[in-house]
Design a protein around this motif. Structure first.
Motif, PDB file in Angstrom:
ATOM      1  N   PRO A   7       0.370  79.374  -9.871  1.00  0.00           N
ATOM      2  CA  PRO A   7      -0.460  78.170  -9.868  1.00  0.00           C
ATOM      3  C   PRO A   7      -0.205  77.355 -11.128  1.00  0.00           C
ATOM      4  O   PRO A   7       0.172  77.899 -12.163  1.00  0.00           O
ATOM      5  CB  PRO A   7      -1.884  78.711  -9.836  1.00  0.00           C
ATOM      6  N   ALA A   9      -0.978  74.833 -14.439  1.00  0.00           N
ATOM      7  CA  ALA A   9      -1.920  74.948 -15.551  1.00  0.00           C
ATOM      8  C   ALA A   9      -3.259  74.308 -15.188  1.00  0.00           C
ATOM      9  O   ALA A   9      -4.315  74.841 -15.516  1.00  0.00           O
ATOM     10  CB  ALA A   9      -1.322  74.281 -16.782  1.00  0.00           C
ATOM     11  N   ASN A  10      -3.215  73.159 -14.475  1.00  0.00           N
ATOM     12  CA  ASN A  10      -4.448  72.472 -14.072  1.00  0.00           C
ATOM     13  C   ASN A  10      -5.298  73.370 -13.184  1.00  0.00           C
ATOM     14  O   ASN A  10      -6.510  73.451 -13.351  1.00  0.00           O
ATOM     15  CB  ASN A  10      -4.129  71.202 -13.271  1.00  0.00           C
ATOM     16  N   GLU A  11      -4.630  74.025 -12.229  1.00  0.00           N
ATOM     17  CA  GLU A  11      -5.373  74.862 -11.296  1.00  0.00           C
ATOM     18  C   GLU A  11      -6.034  76.026 -12.011  1.00  0.00           C
ATOM     19  O   GLU A  11      -7.199  76.350 -11.766  1.00  0.00           O
ATOM     20  CB  GLU A  11      -4.434  75.390 -10.208  1.00  0.00           C
ATOM     21  N   PHE A  14      -8.955  74.779 -14.066  1.00  0.00           N
ATOM     22  CA  PHE A  14     -10.083  74.339 -13.243  1.00  0.00           C
ATOM     23  C   PHE A  14     -10.836  75.527 -12.652  1.00  0.00           C
ATOM     24  O   PHE A  14     -12.064  75.558 -12.645  1.00  0.00           O
ATOM     25  CB  PHE A  14      -9.604  73.418 -12.119  1.00  0.00           C
ATOM     26  N   LYS A  17     -12.973  77.050 -15.242  1.00  0.00           N
ATOM     27  CA  LYS A  17     -14.100  76.184 -15.570  1.00  0.00           C
ATOM     28  C   LYS A  17     -15.177  76.290 -14.482  1.00  0.00           C
ATOM     29  O   LYS A  17     -16.360  76.416 -14.773  1.00  0.00           O
ATOM     30  CB  LYS A  17     -13.612  74.734 -15.690  1.00  0.00           C
ATOM     31  N   ALA A  18     -14.736  76.244 -13.213  1.00  0.00           N
ATOM     32  CA  ALA A  18     -15.686  76.302 -12.104  1.00  0.00           C
ATOM     33  C   ALA A  18     -16.435  77.634 -12.117  1.00  0.00           C
ATOM     34  O   ALA A  18     -17.648  77.683 -11.908  1.00  0.00           O
ATOM     35  CB  ALA A  18     -14.969  76.108 -10.779  1.00  0.00           C
ATOM     36  N   GLU A  22     -19.908  76.450 -13.920  1.00  0.00           N
ATOM     37  CA  GLU A  22     -20.722  76.042 -12.771  1.00  0.00           C
ATOM     38  C   GLU A  22     -21.086  77.201 -11.868  1.00  0.00           C
ATOM     39  O   GLU A  22     -21.891  77.050 -10.959  1.00  0.00           O
ATOM     40  CB  GLU A  22     -19.963  74.994 -11.938  1.00  0.00           C
ATOM     41  N   ILE A  24     -19.370  78.540  -9.514  1.00  0.00           N
ATOM     42  CA  ILE A  24     -19.021  78.373  -8.102  1.00  0.00           C
ATOM     43  C   ILE A  24     -17.569  78.783  -7.882  1.00  0.00           C
ATOM     44  O   ILE A  24     -16.731  78.631  -8.760  1.00  0.00           O
ATOM     45  CB  ILE A  24     -19.221  76.923  -7.588  1.00  0.00           C
ATOM     46  N   ARG A  25     -17.292  79.279  -6.697  1.00  0.00           N
ATOM     47  CA  ARG A  25     -15.930  79.613  -6.319  1.00  0.00           C
ATOM     48  C   ARG A  25     -15.377  78.474  -5.484  1.00  0.00           C
ATOM     49  O   ARG A  25     -16.124  77.715  -4.879  1.00  0.00           O
ATOM     50  CB  ARG A  25     -15.913  80.917  -5.501  1.00  0.00           C
ATOM     51  N   LEU A  26     -14.065  78.413  -5.428  1.00  0.00           N
ATOM     52  CA  LEU A  26     -13.428  77.276  -4.760  1.00  0.00           C
ATOM     53  C   LEU A  26     -13.734  77.225  -3.271  1.00  0.00           C
ATOM     54  O   LEU A  26     -13.771  76.166  -2.675  1.00  0.00           O
ATOM     55  CB  LEU A  26     -11.916  77.324  -4.953  1.00  0.00           C
ATOM     56  N   ASP A  27     -13.950  78.385  -2.653  1.00  0.00           N
ATOM     57  CA  ASP A  27     -14.260  78.348  -1.220  1.00  0.00           C
ATOM     58  C   ASP A  27     -15.760  78.435  -0.964  1.00  0.00           C
ATOM     59  O   ASP A  27     -16.181  78.634   0.168  1.00  0.00           O
ATOM     60  CB  ASP A  27     -13.503  79.455  -0.471  1.00  0.00           C
ATOM     61  N   GLY A  28     -16.570  78.291  -2.035  1.00  0.00           N
ATOM     62  CA  GLY A  28     -18.010  78.219  -1.847  1.00  0.00           C
ATOM     63  C   GLY A  28     -18.699  79.549  -1.615  1.00  0.00           C
ATOM     64  O   GLY A  28     -19.872  79.582  -1.279  1.00  0.00           O
ATOM     65  N   MET A 215      -5.142  83.093  -5.273  1.00  0.00           N
ATOM     66  CA  MET A 215      -5.223  82.227  -6.443  1.00  0.00           C
ATOM     67  C   MET A 215      -6.040  82.880  -7.552  1.00  0.00           C
ATOM     68  O   MET A 215      -5.647  82.907  -8.717  1.00  0.00           O
ATOM     69  CB  MET A 215      -5.865  80.910  -6.006  1.00  0.00           C
TER      70      MET A 215
ATOM     71  N   GLY B 120       4.119  74.212 -16.077  1.00  0.00           N
ATOM     72  CA  GLY B 120       2.824  74.388 -15.421  1.00  0.00           C
ATOM     73  C   GLY B 120       2.048  73.099 -15.286  1.00  0.00           C
ATOM     74  O   GLY B 120       1.082  73.051 -14.539  1.00  0.00           O
ATOM     75  N   GLY B 157      -8.329  68.167 -13.382  1.00  0.00           N
ATOM     76  CA  GLY B 157      -8.410  68.124 -11.922  1.00  0.00           C
ATOM     77  C   GLY B 157      -7.921  69.403 -11.281  1.00  0.00           C
ATOM     78  O   GLY B 157      -7.643  70.392 -11.963  1.00  0.00           O
ATOM     79  N   MET B 158      -7.836  69.353  -9.957  1.00  0.00           N
ATOM     80  CA  MET B 158      -7.466  70.537  -9.204  1.00  0.00           C
ATOM     81  C   MET B 158      -6.545  70.118  -8.060  1.00  0.00           C
ATOM     82  O   MET B 158      -6.674  69.023  -7.529  1.00  0.00           O
ATOM     83  CB  MET B 158      -8.751  71.173  -8.649  1.00  0.00           C
ATOM     84  N   THR B 211     -17.496  69.153 -11.722  1.00  0.00           N
ATOM     85  CA  THR B 211     -16.676  70.203 -11.116  1.00  0.00           C
ATOM     86  C   THR B 211     -17.064  70.417  -9.660  1.00  0.00           C
ATOM     87  O   THR B 211     -16.217  70.639  -8.808  1.00  0.00           O
ATOM     88  CB  THR B 211     -16.887  71.511 -11.890  1.00  0.00           C
ATOM     89  N   VAL B 215     -14.760  70.598  -6.099  1.00  0.00           N
ATOM     90  CA  VAL B 215     -14.764  71.734  -5.169  1.00  0.00           C
ATOM     91  C   VAL B 215     -15.154  71.263  -3.775  1.00  0.00           C
ATOM     92  O   VAL B 215     -14.536  71.651  -2.773  1.00  0.00           O
ATOM     93  CB  VAL B 215     -15.722  72.831  -5.674  1.00  0.00           C
ATOM     94  N   ARG B 219     -12.888  71.466  -0.432  1.00  0.00           N
ATOM     95  CA  ARG B 219     -13.298  72.230   0.753  1.00  0.00           C
ATOM     96  C   ARG B 219     -13.306  71.344   1.984  1.00  0.00           C
ATOM     97  O   ARG B 219     -12.888  71.763   3.067  1.00  0.00           O
ATOM     98  CB  ARG B 219     -14.688  72.827   0.539  1.00  0.00           C
TER      99      ARG B 219
END
Lengths: 297, 246
Positions: A7, A9-11, A14, A17-18, A22, A24-28, A215, B120, B157-158, B211, B215, B219
Motif C-alpha cells: 500500500p 504511504a498515504n494509505e 490514513f 489515523k482512522a 477516530e 473506525i475501520r475502513l469497512d465500518g 490492507m 510510496g 487522503g486515501m 476522516t 471512509v 465505502r
C-alpha cells in the motif's frame, strides 16, 4: 521473483489515523467484529468451502489405507497440506514456500494436529501393518487477509464433515466397504479448536483488531494467534515477533477470542446439522420402501 | 452512439460487417478490445459489449475487469516506486512493469525546484506515451500550456480500489446520464465536503478535513461498484451510510 504489492504511504498513514484518532475501520466494522463468515459443504464428504469476506478457502479431506510409521505402530497418519499457489496472489510461486505459507501450515499443524483434535489411534486398522492416512488439502482461492483463521475453520469443518469408508476385521481378513455396501463412518473427533488472530497497531501496539483484512495486515506492527476450543482450553498462542504487547491486553484478547470461538463452534454445528438433514433423504418412509436403491454406473 | 440493444461479443467472434462504421474520408478507429488482422478482418480480443460510434467512425468493446492497460491521455493515479537519475518509476497497477515519470514533467519544475517524491507517495498524472511492448510514460503538466491542470503529487487522503469499468464511468463527462453514477452527487447533497481524483487505472483518491467523510465516501464508492447499484439504490446507500456515521 515478483514482489507483493505494497500500500502507498498515504494509505498507511490514513489507515492508522482512522484507527487511532477516530476509532473506525475502513469497512465500518467494529474492532472486534469478523467479516461475514460463510461455510458451504460440497456434494462429496469432506469438502468445505469457507469464505471470510473476500478471503476464500477450500479444504478437502481424504483418506487412504497405508502402512503406519515404524515408531508409531498403533497410530494412524494425519497430515495437513497447505500450498499457496499463484492463484492466491501473483507473488506466491509454485514450489517456493514463502514465509506466509510456512507459518500458516505450522499454525494449522499446532492447532489441529498437536492438540489431538483427531483421534489418530482410531485410524489404526492392523497394528504395525495397516492404518488410515487422513490428509487435508488446503487451497487458498482468494487472499484478503486473515488466512489463518479461515484456513483453520475450513480444516476443522472438512474433517468434521468427512466420512471414511467402513471396515471390518474377520479371521485376519481386513475388508474395506464401498459406500454402497456400508454407510461411511465419521472420524474419531475429540474437540474442535479454532484460531483467532488479533492484529496490533500503533507504536506500542495499543490498538487491537480482530480479523484484519489484507490492507490492515500490511500495516500492523504485531499479531497474536490464539487457538482454543469452545471449552476455553487453549491449544497454542503464537506471537511471532513484532512489538511487545501488554500482558493485560493479551488476557482481554483471549477472553474475547473465547466468545468468538463459541460463535464459530455453534455456527459449524448448525451447518453440519443442516447438511446432515439435506443428505438424509428418508426417515421412516424411506425405511418402509420396498424398492432398492439402484447403483448408478 | 448506437441506441439499439447492447451487442455482446466473445473473443474471436466474427463481427457483422454491416455494423462497422464507414466514412468517405475519416479512417476507422478501433478502441480497446478490438484487433485488426490485415487485410480486412476485425476480431474482438475480450468478451464485452460492442459499441459503435458512427459519428466518430470508431468502435470499441466495453468491458469491466482485467488489468489496466495504459493508453495515451488517460488520467491515472500512480505510486512512486523509486527514483532514477532523471525520472521516477511509477507503479500503475500491481505486478505490471512500471511507468516512468520524468523529474521535470511537473508544473514549473527545474532541476532545482522539482518536487522531491519518496517511494510510496502518490501522483495524479496523465499518460503521455503508451506503446505496445514499451514502458508507458507519464507527465504531471500539460505540454502545451505548461500548467498542472490539477495533476501532481497527492498529499494525504486515501486511495480506494474500484473496477476499471466503474473508474471509466466516474470519469465520463456526463457520468450521471451515461455512466449512471450518482453516488458522488448524492454524497455532496448530504453536506459532505471532500476532494476526489479518479484514476483510469481503477483507483480513486479521496481527501477531506474529516476522516469519517473519507471512509464514508470510500465505502459508498466500493459498494456501488461491487454490487453494481442503480441510481436509486445509490441514493439509498448514501442515506443509509450517512445515518450510520452520525
Amino acid at each position: 521473483m515478483p514482489r507483493e504489492a505494497e500500500p502507498s504511504a498515504n494509505e498507511k498513514a490514513f489507515l492508522l489515523k482512522a484507527l487511532q484518532d477516530e476509532q473506525i475501520r475502513l469497512d465500518g466494522r467494529e474492532f472486534d467484529a469478523y467479516r461475514p463468515l460463510e461455510l458451504t459443504f460440497g456434494d462429496e464428504y469432506g469438502v468445505a468451502n469457507v469464505s471470510l469476506g473476500k478471503t476464500k478457502i477450500l479444504a478437502k479431506a481424504s483418506a487412504e489405507v497405508t502402512v503406519p510409521f515404524a515408531d508409531r505402530p498403533l497410530d494412524g497418519i494425519f497430515t495437513i497440506a497447505t500450498e499457496l499457489s499463484p492463484m492466491t496472489a501473483p507473488h506466491f510461486e509454485v514450489n517456493r514456500p514463502t514465509e506466509t505459507e510456512v507459518l500458516l501450515s505450522r499454525l494449522l499443524e499446532k492447532t489441529v494436529r498437536r492438540s489431538g483434535a483427531l483421534d489418530t489411534e482410531s485410524l489404526c486398522l492392523v497394528a504395525g501393518q495397516k492404518c488410515w492416512s487422513v490428509r487435508v488439502d488446503v487451497h487458498v482461492l482468494s487472499h484478503d487477509g486473515n488466512l489463518t483463521d479461515a484456513a483453520c475453520f475450513a480444516v476443522v469443518a472438512a474433517l468434521r464433515h468427512f466420512r471414511k469408508p467402513d471396515t471390518s476385521m474377520e479371521n485376519g481378513v481386513l475388508t474395506v466397504y464401498t459406500p454402497a455396501e456400508r454407510e461411511p463412518v465419521p472420524l474419531g473427533w475429540l474437540h474442535s479448536p479454532f484460531c483467532v488472530t488479533w492484529s496490533f497497531f500503533g507504536d506500542e501496539g495499543e490498538t487491537a483488531l480482530l480479523d484484519a483484512d489484507w490492507m490492515e495486515e500490511q500495516v500492523r506492527v504485531a499479531s497474536v494467534t490464539i487457538s482454543l476450543n469452545r471449552h476455553g482450553e487453549i491449544c497454542q498462542i503464537a506471537k511471532l515477533g513484532g512489538v511487545p504487547v501488554e500482558a493485560v491486553a493479551l488476557l482481554q484478547c483471549t477472553s474475547v477470542a473465547l466468545t468468538k470461538v463459541k460463535e464459530f463452534s455453534t455456527y459449524l454445528d448448525s451447518k453440519l446439522a443442516e447438511d446432515a438433514k439435506r443428505r438424509d433423504k428418508g426417515g421412516f418412509m424411506a425405511e418402509l420402501r420396498a424398492e432398492n436403491d439402484r447403483v448408478v454406473g | 452512439m448506437s441506441t439499439e440493444s447492447p451487442l455482446v461479443v466473445l473473443p474471436g467472434e466474427s463481427i457483422d460487417p454491416s455494423l462497422i462504421p464507414t466514412h468517405h474520408k475519416n479512417p476507422l478507429r478501433l478502441g480497446p478490445g478490438l484487433r485488426h488482422i490485415p487485410p480486412s478482418e476485425i476480431v474482438p480480443t475480450v468478451a464485452g459489449q460492442l459499441v459503435v460510434d458512427n459519428r466518430k467512425t470508431s468502435m470499441w468493446i466495453e468491458y469491466n475487469g482485467g488489468r489496466y492497460i495504459p493508453s495515451q491521455n488517460d488520467l491515472i493515479i500512480g505510486q512512486i516506486v523509486r527514483s532514477a537519475t532523471d525520472f521516477y518509476y511509477v507503479s500503475l497497477s500491481p505486478y505490471t512493469p512500471n511507468a516512468t515519470l520524468p523529474h521535470l514533467a511537473f508544473e514549473s519544475a527545474t532541476k532545482k525546484t522539482r518536487p522531491q517524491l519518496s517511494p510510496g507517495e502518490l501522483v495524479y498524472a496523465r499518460v503521455s506515451l503508451a506503446n505496445k511492448h514499451m514502458d508507458p510514460e507519464l507527465e504531471c503538466v500539460s505540454p502545451s500550456t505548461g500548467k498542472a491542470d490539477g495533476l501532481g503529487p497527492l498529499k494525504d487522503g486515501m486511495v480506494f480500489d474500484v473496477s476499471l469499468g466503474f473508474a471509466r464511468r466516474l470519469l465520463m463527462a456526463k457520468s450521471r446520464e451515461e455512466g449512471k453514477v450518482e453516488v458522488l452527487e448524492a454524497l455532496g447533497e448530504d453536506g459532505l465536503g471532500f476532494e476526489i481524483a479518479v484514476g483510469r487505472n481503477g483507483k480513486v483518491w479521496v481527501n477531506s478535513e474529516s476522516t469519517k467523510t473519507v471512509v464514508l465516501v470510500g465505502r459508498a464508492l466500493r459498494e456501488t461498484d461491487e454490487k453494481n447499484l442503480g441510481v436509486e439504490a445509490q441514493r439509498k446507500l448514501v442515506k443509509k451510510l450517512v445515518r450510520e456515521m452520525r
